[in-house]
Design an enzyme around this catalytic site. Sequence first.
Site, PDB file in Angstrom:
ATOM      1  N   GLY A   9      -1.955   5.697  -1.865  1.00  0.00           N
ATOM      2  CA  GLY A   9      -1.950   4.274  -2.226  1.00  0.00           C
ATOM      3  C   GLY A   9      -1.260   4.097  -3.575  1.00  0.00           C
ATOM      4  N   GLY A  12       0.350   0.498  -4.866  1.00  0.00           N
ATOM      5  CA  GLY A  12      -0.457  -0.690  -5.124  1.00  0.00           C
ATOM      6  C   GLY A  12      -0.555  -1.011  -6.608  1.00  0.00           C
ATOM      7  N   GLN A  13      -1.391  -2.005  -6.904  1.00  0.00           N
ATOM      8  CA  GLN A  13      -1.504  -2.494  -8.284  1.00  0.00           C
ATOM      9  C   GLN A  13      -1.903  -1.373  -9.247  1.00  0.00           C
ATOM     10  OE1 GLN A  13      -4.875  -4.925  -9.223  1.00  0.00           O
ATOM     11  NE2 GLN A  13      -3.932  -5.833 -11.032  1.00  0.00           N
ATOM     12  N   ASP A  35       2.147   6.659   0.028  1.00  0.00           N
ATOM     13  CA  ASP A  35       1.709   5.337   0.496  1.00  0.00           C
ATOM     14  C   ASP A  35       2.267   5.153   1.897  1.00  0.00           C
ATOM     15  OD1 ASP A  35       1.078   2.459   0.621  1.00  0.00           O
ATOM     16  OD2 ASP A  35       0.913   2.590  -1.549  1.00  0.00           O
ATOM     17  N   ILE A  36       1.899   4.025   2.552  1.00  0.00           N
ATOM     18  CA  ILE A  36       2.498   3.767   3.866  1.00  0.00           C
ATOM     19  C   ILE A  36       3.818   3.009   3.717  1.00  0.00           C
ATOM     20  CG2 ILE A  36       0.457   3.865   5.362  1.00  0.00           C
ATOM     21  CD1 ILE A  36       0.236   0.800   5.002  1.00  0.00           C
ATOM     22  N   TYR A 143     -15.854  -5.853   1.928  1.00  0.00           N
ATOM     23  CA  TYR A 143     -15.333  -4.965   0.882  1.00  0.00           C
ATOM     24  C   TYR A 143     -16.485  -4.355   0.077  1.00  0.00           C
ATOM     25  CZ  TYR A 143     -12.837  -3.775  -3.474  1.00  0.00           C
ATOM     26  OH  TYR A 143     -12.329  -3.140  -4.580  1.00  0.00           O
ATOM     27  N   LYS A 147     -17.715  -0.479  -0.183  1.00  0.00           N
ATOM     28  CA  LYS A 147     -17.756   0.249  -1.453  1.00  0.00           C
ATOM     29  C   LYS A 147     -19.163   0.805  -1.720  1.00  0.00           C
ATOM     30  CE  LYS A 147     -13.491   0.083  -2.834  1.00  0.00           C
ATOM     31  NZ  LYS A 147     -12.690   1.315  -2.924  1.00  0.00           N
TER      32      LYS A 147
HETATM   33  N1  SER Z   1     -10.532  -7.070  -7.872  1.00  0.00           N
HETATM   34  C1  SER Z   1     -11.330  -6.801  -6.718  1.00  0.00           C
HETATM   35  C2  SER Z   1     -11.356  -7.940  -5.799  1.00  0.00           C
HETATM   36  O1  SER Z   1     -11.220  -9.042  -6.226  1.00  0.00           O
HETATM   37  C3  SER Z   1     -12.734  -6.442  -7.135  1.00  0.00           C
HETATM   38  O2  SER Z   1     -12.868  -5.065  -7.065  1.00  0.00           O
HETATM   39  O3  SER Z   1     -11.513  -7.774  -4.630  1.00  0.00           O
END
Ligand code: SER
Length: 318
Positions: A9, A12-13, A35-36, A143, A147
């Site tokens: 990854g 990404g950011q 990454d993909i 999400y 986590k």
């Molecule tokens: N920045 C993330 C989100 O907004 C939080 O881990 O999903």
Amino acid sequence: MNKSILIIGACGQIGTELTLKLRELYGKNAVIASDIREGSDELMQSGPFEFVNAMEYDSIKNVLETYKVTEVYLMAAMLSATGEKFPDKAWELNMNSLFNVLNLAKEGAIKKLFWPSSIAVFGPTTPKENTPQETVMEPTTVYGISKLAGERWCEYYFNKYGVDVRSIRYPGIISWKTNPGGGTTDYAVEIYHNALLIGKYNSFLNKNTKLPMMYMDDAISATIKIMEAKSENIKIRSSYNLAAMSFTPEEIAAEIKTFLPEFEISYNTDFRQRIAESWPRSIDDSRAREDWGWKHHFDLKKMSENMLNSLHNKYEEL
Ligand code: SER
């Protein structure tokens, strides 16, 4: 054994800046970006790159073998806002990718593993101010659920199989090099771009929504610091609370106005408001500070100055 690091990854950011920093520290050939999809020119030209699908065990395993990898940073994930649109996909990506690397570590193919958690592990029943390390955790987003489950699995693999996995609960991360994608805290990045480009911003969170945030430089330094710490200093093997600052849309707008007096903000909330309201307003990260010497360097003022200058230069170059 020589250090050989794989970032999954990497485009990404966070992955982009993490890769660049690790290459600066350990040499470009010691850090394999994957990454993909391809990333920015700066990233692609800075060292080796491989296509890796984090959901495919063999795809990761091949690269580990080719480069004799010792450490992995798994940065691929679907964030909170996109996760609510595609709950099945978010669960599948976030969990399968973690199990792939945990199992590879268990089999001895990875010596040390970094996996990011998030403030999204907390929920509406969690104390909102100065949220403790150990507290009620009833996340309401896919999400956040992924986590929290991931944190439990990291601790389980450490206790049961001795996997050296390290993790921090990132707050919202603000950066200028690579945009975030699909998060609830993304407004705090968009606002700087819009302030410079059009002088106004329509916020999808209301003016009083306070969230924990951190500048990218601090996030990268925390990530590298926890990975470089001695194993015995990592006393929490689920994930560490981590903090730098907290602010509301109104407060960040006021700060931007000190640099760009004409800037204007308006508010028009959407489904992300609810997600934001379920998260803490501030975080107690004393355990990270005690156990492995975490310190932040950027507050809202210093970050805003740095963001606006960096973005200004970036737009000038285009
Ligand atoms: N920045 C993330 C989100 O907004 C939080 O881990 O999903």
